[in-house]
Design an enzyme around this catalytic site. Sequence first.
Site, PDB file in Angstrom:
ATOM      1  N   ASP A   1       0.827  -1.216   0.000  1.00 52.34           N
ATOM      2  CA  ASP A   1       0.000   0.000   0.000  1.00 52.34           C
ATOM      3  C   ASP A   1       0.860   1.264   0.000  1.00 52.34           C
ATOM      4  O   ASP A   1       0.774   2.096   0.910  1.00 52.34           O
ATOM      5  CB  ASP A   1      -0.925   0.027   1.222  1.00 52.34           C
ATOM      6  CG  ASP A   1      -1.684  -1.271   1.418  1.00 52.34           C
ATOM      7  OD1 ASP A   1      -2.248  -1.774   0.444  1.00 52.34           O
ATOM      8  OD2 ASP A   1      -1.703  -1.776   2.563  1.00 52.34           O
TER       9      ASP A   1
ATOM     10  N   GLU B   1     -11.366  -1.305  -3.050  1.00 48.32           N
ATOM     11  CA  GLU B   1     -10.732  -0.522  -1.987  1.00 48.32           C
ATOM     12  C   GLU B   1      -9.659   0.388  -2.576  1.00 48.32           C
ATOM     13  O   GLU B   1      -9.512   0.511  -3.790  1.00 48.32           O
ATOM     14  CB  GLU B   1     -10.129  -1.448  -0.930  1.00 48.32           C
ATOM     15  CG  GLU B   1      -9.160  -2.479  -1.458  1.00 48.32           C
ATOM     16  CD  GLU B   1      -8.811  -3.540  -0.417  1.00 48.32           C
ATOM     17  OE1 GLU B   1      -9.376  -3.518   0.687  1.00 48.32           O
ATOM     18  OE2 GLU B   1      -7.957  -4.404  -0.725  1.00 48.32           O
TER      19      GLU B   1
END
Length: 325
Positions: free
Chosen positions: A48, A216
């Site tokens: 991420d 997401e």
Amino acid sequence: MEKIRKTKGFKVVRLALPLFLVVVMMLTGQSRAIAAFWSLSGDIAVHDPSIIKEGNSWYTFSTGPGLQVLKSDNGTSWYRVPQIFLSEPAWWKTAVPNHKQMDVWAPDIQQYNGKVWLYYSISAFGENRSAIGLASASSIGAGQWKDEGIVLQSTSANNYNAIDPNLVIDAAGNPWMAFGSFWSGLKIVKLDKNTMKPTGNISSIAARPNNNGAIEAPSIIYRGGYYYLFASIDSCCKGVNSTYKMVYGRSTSITGPYVDKNGVNMLNGGGTIFDTGNDRWKGPGGQDVYNGNIIARHAYDATDNGNPKLLISDLLWDSSGWPTY
């Protein structure tokens, strides 16, 4: 990925690069003048990632104990520097009792109004009792991060998940925050310029109602009259068995509707596929678009036991205003 990108992960050489772009890259000393995919070295273990440049230095913030930070002096050779949090702010455990100690997820780092803002997530896998936190500093290099506390929280009473924050600046210079993971999908809320915390209502911008809600990691930029929403769909965090992939859509309004190249609303499961990976790089996602022309993400390295690593590419745009490598 580019005009010859059927390798589906990254291309090694980009053909027919516009002459003006080659000249610009040569003048600015960019050695990747004929390659959209950056060749990285050093410590590139991330999940991420959020990327930023400050002065002559590049930084990548990522998921991990206390928030992990990589630094580069040239954008391609990376090394690890001290994490942001050395101990937990007291509110973490109160907000999310089940989170693993010092485990911090999916940061977003951006400069705005003369400060650096670092949004991040506290959660536990598969749960939506989560919280988005905020830290600020005068600069990354100076450090001395200030805990700004909780920004937004979700519980089992909410049909959304308060993780994966992304600071978005609209065309008028106003701050917003996109966020969300599974449940009812991706959201956006306007922020107060002084507190950098929500003011007003939360709007829905993307969902996958027929795919277990598997969307997401929003990343939104404004370019040429459109807001472009990049997101990750399907399953992460399974090494080489991850099915993560990146999608995108666009809207003339920051709150949507966001539609893909076929005109399908992203609230109805739309999203044009941007990257599905290749034989080496599995499950690319957790993307961050920086400055409208760079995209960072992680992918799982099939040549290294499926460990997640940093990938960076130049982000290009076709004649119709859609993103490409």
